[in-house]
Design a protein around this motif. Sequence first.
Motif, PDB file in Angstrom:
ATOM      1  N   ASP A  40       0.833  -1.189   0.000  1.00  0.00           N
ATOM      2  CA  ASP A  40       0.000   0.000   0.000  1.00  0.00           C
ATOM      3  C   ASP A  40       0.879   1.254   0.000  1.00  0.00           C
ATOM      4  O   ASP A  40       2.097   1.174  -0.121  1.00  0.00           O
ATOM      5  N   GLU A  41       0.263   2.430   0.144  1.00  0.00           N
ATOM      6  CA  GLU A  41       0.997   3.685   0.097  1.00  0.00           C
ATOM      7  C   GLU A  41       1.991   3.809   1.250  1.00  0.00           C
ATOM      8  O   GLU A  41       3.080   4.360   1.078  1.00  0.00           O
ATOM      9  N   ARG A  42       1.626   3.310   2.419  1.00  0.00           N
ATOM     10  CA  ARG A  42       2.530   3.371   3.570  1.00  0.00           C
ATOM     11  C   ARG A  42       3.804   2.578   3.295  1.00  0.00           C
ATOM     12  O   ARG A  42       4.913   3.035   3.557  1.00  0.00           O
ATOM     13  N   GLN A  43       3.654   1.408   2.721  1.00  0.00           N
ATOM     14  CA  GLN A  43       4.795   0.571   2.410  1.00  0.00           C
ATOM     15  C   GLN A  43       5.660   1.223   1.330  1.00  0.00           C
ATOM     16  O   GLN A  43       6.887   1.185   1.386  1.00  0.00           O
ATOM     17  N   GLN A  44       5.038   1.856   0.347  1.00  0.00           N
ATOM     18  CA  GLN A  44       5.798   2.543  -0.693  1.00  0.00           C
ATOM     19  C   GLN A  44       6.563   3.730  -0.126  1.00  0.00           C
ATOM     20  O   GLN A  44       7.703   3.986  -0.527  1.00  0.00           O
ATOM     21  N   TYR A  45       5.972   4.439   0.837  1.00  0.00           N
ATOM     22  CA  TYR A  45       6.649   5.553   1.484  1.00  0.00           C
ATOM     23  C   TYR A  45       7.875   5.068   2.261  1.00  0.00           C
ATOM     24  O   TYR A  45       8.956   5.643   2.158  1.00  0.00           O
TER      25      TYR A  45
END
Length: 104
Positions: A40-45
């Motif tokens: 998800d976006e958190r993991q990509q960040y």
Amino acid sequence: MSETLVNNLTGLSGLLLGVLCIIIIYFINRRVGRKKRLFDERQQYVTARSKAAAWNATSVILLAAWALIIIFDGISFSFFLMTGIWVAHNLSLIVTSVYFSNQN
């Protein structure tokens, strides 16, 4: 075949086997991660931040290795190899920075 050639081929085969294992593990990890919705976006960040920190650490390590090569080996093949690696390292930063800034 000479003994050094056999040793070099053995070392290269180990390197290629290691790369093949990394590729297989990467695809298995991606498949499992998609099924569990881990990307998800958190993991990509977190991944982007960790890659940036690793980039900075690699720059410092390359500079230290470059200095050690100059001190202990002088201006030789190792120096020019390290110079090429340093230039490629920084050119890839420039290219990727331009690419991603143009996407925004």
